[in-house]
Scaffold this motif. Structure first.
Motif, short mmCIF file in Angstrom:
data_model
loop_
_atom_site.label_atom_id
_atom_site.label_comp_id
_atom_site.label_asym_id
_atom_site.label_seq_id
_atom_site.Cartn_x
_atom_site.Cartn_y
_atom_site.Cartn_z
N GLU A 272 -2.73 -15.45 42.14
CA GLU A 272 -1.36 -15.53 41.65
C GLU A 272 -0.98 -16.93 41.16
O GLU A 272 0.04 -17.12 40.49
CB GLU A 272 -0.38 -15.10 42.76
CG GLU A 272 -0.22 -16.10 43.91
CD GLU A 272 -1.43 -16.18 44.84
OE1 GLU A 272 -1.48 -17.15 45.64
OE2 GLU A 272 -2.31 -15.29 44.78
N HIS A 273 -1.82 -17.92 41.48
CA HIS A 273 -1.51 -19.32 41.13
C HIS A 273 -1.75 -19.55 39.64
O HIS A 273 -2.71 -19.03 39.06
CB HIS A 273 -2.38 -20.26 41.96
CG HIS A 273 -1.91 -21.68 41.95
ND1 HIS A 273 -2.21 -22.56 40.94
CD2 HIS A 273 -1.14 -22.38 42.83
CE1 HIS A 273 -1.67 -23.73 41.20
NE2 HIS A 273 -1.01 -23.65 42.34
N ALA A 274 -0.89 -20.37 39.01
CA ALA A 274 -0.97 -20.59 37.57
C ALA A 274 -2.30 -21.19 37.13
O ALA A 274 -2.77 -20.93 36.02
CB ALA A 274 0.18 -21.51 37.13
N SER A 275 -2.93 -21.99 37.98
CA SER A 275 -4.18 -22.66 37.59
C SER A 275 -5.42 -21.92 38.07
O SER A 275 -6.54 -22.42 37.90
CB SER A 275 -4.19 -24.09 38.13
OG SER A 275 -4.25 -24.09 39.55
N PHE A 276 -5.25 -20.73 38.68
CA PHE A 276 -6.40 -20.05 39.27
C PHE A 276 -7.47 -19.72 38.23
O PHE A 276 -8.66 -19.98 38.46
CB PHE A 276 -5.95 -18.77 39.98
CG PHE A 276 -7.08 -18.02 40.63
CD1 PHE A 276 -7.54 -18.41 41.89
CD2 PHE A 276 -7.71 -16.95 39.99
CE1 PHE A 276 -8.59 -17.75 42.50
CE2 PHE A 276 -8.76 -16.28 40.60
CZ PHE A 276 -9.21 -16.68 41.85
N ASP A 277 -7.10 -19.16 37.11
CA ASP A 277 -8.09 -18.76 36.11
C ASP A 277 -8.85 -19.97 35.57
O ASP A 277 -10.07 -19.89 35.34
CB ASP A 277 -7.42 -18.01 34.97
CG ASP A 277 -6.98 -16.61 35.37
OD1 ASP A 277 -7.48 -16.11 36.40
OD2 ASP A 277 -6.15 -16.02 34.66
N ARG B 119 -12.74 -16.13 44.59
CA ARG B 119 -11.43 -16.05 45.26
C ARG B 119 -11.48 -16.75 46.61
O ARG B 119 -10.58 -17.53 46.96
CB ARG B 119 -11.04 -14.58 45.42
CG ARG B 119 -9.64 -14.32 45.87
CD ARG B 119 -9.26 -12.86 45.62
NE ARG B 119 -10.37 -11.95 45.86
CZ ARG B 119 -10.66 -11.43 47.05
NH1 ARG B 119 -9.93 -11.76 48.10
NH2 ARG B 119 -11.66 -10.59 47.19
N GLY B 120 -12.53 -16.49 47.39
CA GLY B 120 -12.66 -17.11 48.70
C GLY B 120 -12.92 -18.59 48.63
O GLY B 120 -12.35 -19.38 49.38
N MET B 121 -13.79 -18.99 47.70
CA MET B 121 -14.14 -20.40 47.58
C MET B 121 -12.96 -21.24 47.11
O MET B 121 -12.72 -22.36 47.61
CB MET B 121 -15.32 -20.57 46.61
CG MET B 121 -16.63 -19.93 47.07
SD MET B 121 -17.32 -20.64 48.60
CE MET B 121 -16.63 -19.53 49.84
N LEU B 122 -12.19 -20.72 46.17
CA LEU B 122 -11.05 -21.48 45.66
C LEU B 122 -9.90 -21.51 46.66
O LEU B 122 -9.12 -22.45 46.70
CB LEU B 122 -10.58 -20.91 44.32
CG LEU B 122 -11.59 -21.07 43.18
CD1 LEU B 122 -11.07 -20.41 41.91
CD2 LEU B 122 -11.92 -22.54 42.91
N ARG B 123 -9.84 -20.48 47.50
CA ARG B 123 -8.82 -20.50 48.57
C ARG B 123 -9.10 -21.64 49.53
O ARG B 123 -8.19 -22.35 49.96
CB ARG B 123 -8.82 -19.16 49.31
CG ARG B 123 -7.88 -19.10 50.48
CD ARG B 123 -6.42 -19.16 50.07
NE ARG B 123 -6.01 -17.93 49.40
CZ ARG B 123 -4.80 -17.77 48.85
NH1 ARG B 123 -3.92 -18.76 48.88
NH2 ARG B 123 -4.48 -16.63 48.26
N VAL B 124 -10.38 -21.84 49.86
CA VAL B 124 -10.74 -22.92 50.77
C VAL B 124 -10.59 -24.28 50.08
O VAL B 124 -10.00 -25.22 50.63
CB VAL B 124 -12.18 -22.76 51.28
CG1 VAL B 124 -12.59 -23.96 52.13
CG2 VAL B 124 -12.32 -21.47 52.09
#
Length: 221
Positions: free
Chosen positions: A65-70, A53-58
């Motif tokens: 909540e983003h469609a491509s997060f998973d 979660r932290g790494m992808l936020r950066v």
């Protein structure tokens, strides 16, 4: 000074291990593959405690909540799994601290939100974890921190009542989990404190600025 302690339980990332370089490298590799410029490690470091979660936020400024997060998380996990021991090292003083705990006869273990898929190969590759009486991962129990169940499970595995244990971690969730489990807690202020962290509000019983300071709290040489 903490009296009557019979077991010490630790968070992993940001408390015992500096795993930020491997986490950041995986996220940054994914970012570059997406056509974005590379970012320096220091932009990732403070967010390493939040894992994917932290790494992808950066890397991408996206959250769950983003469609491509998973999709991004799965790709990040795949990259990280291949290189999780390449750059990760113990924080300065951790080896000596654990050696002192072993010599004193105090039991110690690990409670991490890192999944077994990553935590067990990582700790298994580092000889210093041979002395651990328990390694409880984020998916060992049905709950992750800040729920107390992983910390309570570790206490069961090391064979001591929660009141006889302390829990050491660098995140508010660690302190919340330890307190909810009925343990005394220690905030590791040298870890991955996020930009908004205010350790003084966490309610920890003590704070340490280096791993070796813990030995002073325990009155160990």
């Amino acid at each position: 000074m903490m009296r009557g302690v019979r077991a010490v339980l630790f968070d992993l990332d940001g408390t015992l291990l500096d795993s930020a370089p491997d986490l950041a490298a995986a996220a940054d590799q994914l970012r570059v593959r997406g056509g974005l410029p590379s970012l320096p490690l220091n932009q990732y470091r403070a967010h390493a405690g939040a894992g994917a979660r932290g790494m992808l936020r950066v890397a991408f400024d996206i959250g769950p909540e983003h469609a491509s997060f998973d999709q991004h998380k799965a790709a990040f996990f795949s990259l990280y799994e291949r290189s999780l021991t390449e750059r990760t090292v113990a924080f300065d003083g951790v080896d000596a601290m654990l050696a002192a705990l072993n010599a004193s006869g105090l039991a110690w273990g690990v409670v991490t939100n890192k999944a077994q898929r990553f935590a067990l190969p990582l700790t298994g590759a580092m000889p210093m974890f041979n002395g651990a009486a328990a390694i409880v991962c984020g998916d060992t129990t049905p709950h992750a921190k800040p729920h107390p169940e992983p910390v309570l499970e570790a206490a069961r595995r090391v064979g001591f009542a929660p009141a006889d244990c302390i829990y050491v971690g660098d995140d508010l969730r660690d302190i919340q989990a330890g307190k909810a489990a009925g343990m005394r807690t220690v905030a590791a202020c040298y870890g991955y404190l996020g930009p908004d962290a205010d350790v003084d509000t966490w309610g920890a019983d003590a704070k340490v600025n280096s791993p070796l300071e813990l030995l002073k709290l325990l009155d160990l040489p």
